[in-house]
Structures are given as C-alpha cells and as structure tokens.
Write a protein that holds these residues in place. Sequence first.
Motif, PDB file in Angstrom:
ATOM      1  N   GLY A  41     -25.392   2.227  19.287  1.00 24.54           N
ATOM      2  CA  GLY A  41     -26.436   2.290  20.445  1.00 24.54           C
ATOM      3  C   GLY A  41     -26.604   1.568  21.858  1.00 24.54           C
ATOM      4  N   GLU A  42     -26.368  -0.289  21.612  1.00 27.58           N
ATOM      5  CA  GLU A  42     -26.297  -0.910  22.626  1.00 27.58           C
ATOM      6  C   GLU A  42     -25.146  -0.109  23.311  1.00 27.58           C
ATOM      7  N   TRP A  43     -24.340  -0.396  23.277  1.00 26.39           N
ATOM      8  CA  TRP A  43     -22.727   0.240  23.347  1.00 26.39           C
ATOM      9  C   TRP A  43     -23.099   1.948  24.630  1.00 26.39           C
ATOM     10  N   VAL A  44     -23.964   2.435  23.913  1.00 25.68           N
ATOM     11  CA  VAL A  44     -23.895   4.351  24.886  1.00 25.68           C
ATOM     12  C   VAL A  44     -24.849   3.659  25.546  1.00 25.68           C
ATOM     13  N   ARG A  45     -25.996   3.103  25.283  1.00 20.37           N
ATOM     14  CA  ARG A  45     -27.385   2.183  26.968  1.00 20.37           C
ATOM     15  C   ARG A  45     -26.564   2.170  27.650  1.00 20.37           C
ATOM     16  N   ILE A  46     -25.383   1.500  27.359  1.00 22.66           N
ATOM     17  CA  ILE A  46     -24.461   0.756  28.692  1.00 22.66           C
ATOM     18  C   ILE A  46     -23.778   2.147  29.196  1.00 22.66           C
ATOM     19  N   PHE A  47     -22.786   2.593  28.692  1.00 26.73           N
ATOM     20  CA  PHE A  47     -22.434   3.693  28.736  1.00 26.73           C
ATOM     21  C   PHE A  47     -22.601   4.328  29.788  1.00 26.73           C
ATOM     22  N   LEU A  48     -24.391   5.258  29.194  1.00 26.89           N
ATOM     23  CA  LEU A  48     -25.169   5.975  30.671  1.00 26.89           C
ATOM     24  C   LEU A  48     -25.782   5.824  31.065  1.00 26.89           C
ATOM     25  N   GLN A  49     -26.289   4.541  30.857  1.00 27.60           N
ATOM     26  CA  GLN A  49     -26.413   4.005  31.682  1.00 27.60           C
ATOM     27  C   GLN A  49     -26.381   3.579  33.399  1.00 27.60           C
ATOM     28  N   GLU A  50     -24.776   2.717  33.135  1.00 29.00           N
ATOM     29  CA  GLU A  50     -23.746   2.329  34.180  1.00 29.00           C
ATOM     30  C   GLU A  50     -22.933   3.289  34.067  1.00 29.00           C
ATOM     31  N   TYR A  51     -22.929   3.978  33.800  1.00 29.89           N
ATOM     32  CA  TYR A  51     -21.016   5.071  33.949  1.00 29.89           C
ATOM     33  C   TYR A  51     -21.783   6.813  34.080  1.00 29.89           C
ATOM     34  N   TRP A  52     -22.114   7.396  33.098  1.00 27.78           N
ATOM     35  CA  TRP A  52     -22.495   8.946  32.490  1.00 27.78           C
ATOM     36  C   TRP A  52     -22.998   8.684  33.820  1.00 27.78           C
ATOM     37  N   GLY A  53     -24.697   8.466  33.031  1.00 25.40           N
ATOM     38  CA  GLY A  53     -25.814   8.831  33.985  1.00 25.40           C
ATOM     39  C   GLY A  53     -25.896   8.740  35.228  1.00 25.40           C
ATOM     40  N   PRO A  54     -24.766   7.765  36.276  1.00 31.62           N
ATOM     41  CA  PRO A  54     -24.831   8.242  38.009  1.00 31.62           C
ATOM     42  C   PRO A  54     -24.490   9.265  37.976  1.00 31.62           C
ATOM     43  N   MET A  55     -23.562   9.570  37.356  1.00 31.33           N
ATOM     44  CA  MET A  55     -22.229  10.701  37.243  1.00 31.33           C
ATOM     45  C   MET A  55     -23.011  12.229  37.625  1.00 31.33           C
ATOM     46  N   VAL A  56     -24.467  12.268  36.504  1.00 31.60           N
ATOM     47  CA  VAL A  56     -24.613  13.399  36.468  1.00 31.60           C
ATOM     48  C   VAL A  56     -25.907  13.446  36.967  1.00 31.60           C
ATOM     49  N   ASN A  57     -26.827  12.345  37.384  1.00 32.41           N
ATOM     50  CA  ASN A  57     -28.184  11.958  38.204  1.00 32.41           C
ATOM     51  C   ASN A  57     -29.037  11.478  36.948  1.00 32.41           C
ATOM     52  N   PHE A  58     -28.745  11.124  36.095  1.00 32.07           N
ATOM     53  CA  PHE A  58     -29.122  10.807  34.929  1.00 32.07           C
ATOM     54  C   PHE A  58     -30.201  12.136  34.126  1.00 32.07           C
ATOM     55  N   HIS A  59     -28.993  13.497  34.315  1.00 32.29           N
ATOM     56  CA  HIS A  59     -29.729  14.466  33.481  1.00 32.29           C
ATOM     57  C   HIS A  59     -29.148  14.145  32.266  1.00 32.29           C
ATOM     58  N   MET A  60     -29.502  13.731  30.738  1.00 35.11           N
ATOM     59  CA  MET A  60     -29.036  13.841  29.718  1.00 35.11           C
ATOM     60  C   MET A  60     -29.257  14.924  29.054  1.00 35.11           C
ATOM     61  N   GLU A  61     -29.739  15.511  29.061  1.00 39.51           N
ATOM     62  CA  GLU A  61     -30.277  16.732  28.489  1.00 39.51           C
ATOM     63  C   GLU A  61     -29.490  18.060  27.299  1.00 39.51           C
ATOM     64  N   ASP A  62     -28.038  17.939  28.123  1.00 40.88           N
ATOM     65  CA  ASP A  62     -26.962  18.426  27.337  1.00 40.88           C
ATOM     66  C   ASP A  62     -25.983  17.974  27.064  1.00 40.88           C
ATOM     67  N   LEU A  63     -26.404  16.013  26.452  1.00 41.21           N
ATOM     68  CA  LEU A  63     -25.828  15.396  26.020  1.00 41.21           C
ATOM     69  C   LEU A  63     -25.900  15.918  24.277  1.00 41.21           C
ATOM     70  N   THR A  64     -24.630  16.230  23.089  1.00 33.85           N
ATOM     71  CA  THR A  64     -24.706  16.309  21.733  1.00 33.85           C
ATOM     72  C   THR A  64     -24.134  15.721  20.838  1.00 33.85           C
ATOM     73  N   ILE A  65     -24.457  15.010  20.157  1.00 35.91           N
ATOM     74  CA  ILE A  65     -24.407  14.329  19.078  1.00 35.91           C
ATOM     75  C   ILE A  65     -23.350  15.167  17.632  1.00 35.91           C
ATOM     76  N   GLY A  66     -21.878  14.490  17.760  1.00 40.03           N
ATOM     77  CA  GLY A  66     -21.665  15.938  16.824  1.00 40.03           C
ATOM     78  C   GLY A  66     -19.621  16.162  17.205  1.00 40.03           C
ATOM     79  N   TYR A  67     -18.499  16.179  16.266  1.00 43.48           N
ATOM     80  CA  TYR A  67     -17.435  16.779  16.726  1.00 43.48           C
ATOM     81  C   TYR A  67     -18.136  17.895  17.198  1.00 43.48           C
ATOM     82  N   PRO A  68     -17.182  18.080  18.702  1.00 41.74           N
ATOM     83  CA  PRO A  68     -17.468  19.419  19.371  1.00 41.74           C
ATOM     84  C   PRO A  68     -16.280  20.413  18.750  1.00 41.74           C
ATOM     85  N   LEU A  69     -15.493  20.355  16.934  1.00 43.92           N
ATOM     86  CA  LEU A  69     -14.214  21.052  16.880  1.00 43.92           C
ATOM     87  C   LEU A  69     -15.330  21.242  14.481  1.00 43.92           C
ATOM     88  N   LYS A  70     -15.130  22.945  14.961  1.00 41.23           N
ATOM     89  CA  LYS A  70     -15.172  23.236  13.204  1.00 41.23           C
ATOM     90  C   LYS A  70     -14.469  21.821  12.674  1.00 41.23           C
TER      91      LYS A  70
END
Length: 235
Positions: free
Chosen positions: A122-151
């Motif tokens: 949880g703590e890592w995810v918050r930091i990553f989304l707040q400080e790194y990924w969030g600013p790149m996508v204007n904090f649009h998180m709706e499409d973030l999906t949890i799970g391995y993307p391959l079958k």
Amino acid sequence: MYRPIDYPKKITEKWLKKAFAPLTDYLESHYPEEKSKMLSYLEFMFCENQRYYYRNWYTKGSIAFDLTGQVVVCDKDALRCDFQLPEFVPVDRPPKEERFVHPNVTRWVESKLNPRQEKQFGEWVRIFLQEYWGPMVNFHMEDLTIGYPLKRGAFPGCLYVYPSEFRSLMVFQFVGDEIVEMKSGLEEYRKFQDRERDLTVNGWHAVTIYPEVLEQDADLFRDYLRKATQLALPR
C-alpha cells in the motif's frame, strides 16, 4: 563438448554448474582476472537450438555459446563490468502523516487493494501514484487494473498494476522483499524471472518497483518512467 539442458523442476547447485559451464570456462580462459566480477553481472537465460544464452542484467547485452564452447553471439556490452554507478540522491519526503495525497490516489488504493495487498504494498503504491505516475496522467486512475496482464498466472510475490487504456503496453510490478532479497530461494526467483521474460516477449515493458527505487533519485526514476512509455509497444 557441452550437452543441451532444460530448466529442472528444482534448481540445484549441480544444475547451476552445468548451466554456467560454457560461460565459466570461456571467462577462465580469456578473462581470468575479471572472471568473478563479470559473472556477478551475467545470468543464464536458456539453452535453445544447441546454444547456451546468457545476459548481462545491467546492460541487457547477450552472449551465446554453441555446444563446443565457441562464442556465436556477443553484444559489445555483454561482458562489461566496469561501471561507475551514479551517486543516488535520497528523496526528501515529509513524514507519512504530513504528506498530501491526491483524492484520486486515495480512492483508487482504498477501492482496489485487498487487506493483504494494502499491508504489503500500500505505501509503495501511494507514493508511486502520487509522485510519479499520477502527474504523468493528470491523476486519471480509472483504467488502472490489478493483475498480471497475460493469461499466465501472476507471481505471488508481486503486485501487478497496469493502465488498461494507456497508449502503450506498460505494467508496474511491485516486487516483495522475498524476491528482492531472494528469501524465497533461487527456484522461486527463477519463476519470477520467467514471468518478467514473458512480459518482454509479448511486448510489455515492466517497470520494477521496490522501496529503494522510490527512496533514491526521484528525477532519475521519473526520467526512466518517461522513457519506458516509449519503449513499450503501442496498443
């Protein structure tokens, strides 16, 4: 002559000696003084078409041998080991209770992570989304999906998060301590590498995240993240 080998169900020291035999013998013959240092940067990838393949985990350069021990492929940086690693600048981050967290970050974490994931990542995810990924996508998180993307199933020691509507095939793999520190053993670490390799083969760019990545040189990591979006294949 060396014999072709496959990954066993259980990796042993005996198998590792066989897997690294062509490389070890070559380095002993050509680079005896640098052998140990070079080996610390090289990993066995696979044995295929009667060739042993190895990769420098730092430069990503590859070297391959045939069954007679002759070099058949060697990237110019495959054996490089003389690195001047940059001096990292620690992140000066306020205490947890004093940090501002964007409402979209809080909403996503609270709605998507289960109690086990929250406790471990949880703590890592918050930091990553707040400080790194969030600013790149204007904090649009709706499409973030949890799970391995391959079958193929996810590796249990990691949390996989990927933006399902982003322009390129990106996946963020938050790696647990049992993998980073190899607490779970070499066999489990190889399974983790298999999952990572599958992502690469299928065009996904995996951004590996663990505490040290988020604690040192924020500008360097932001630059890497921007470049990673360009390296991944487009959707």
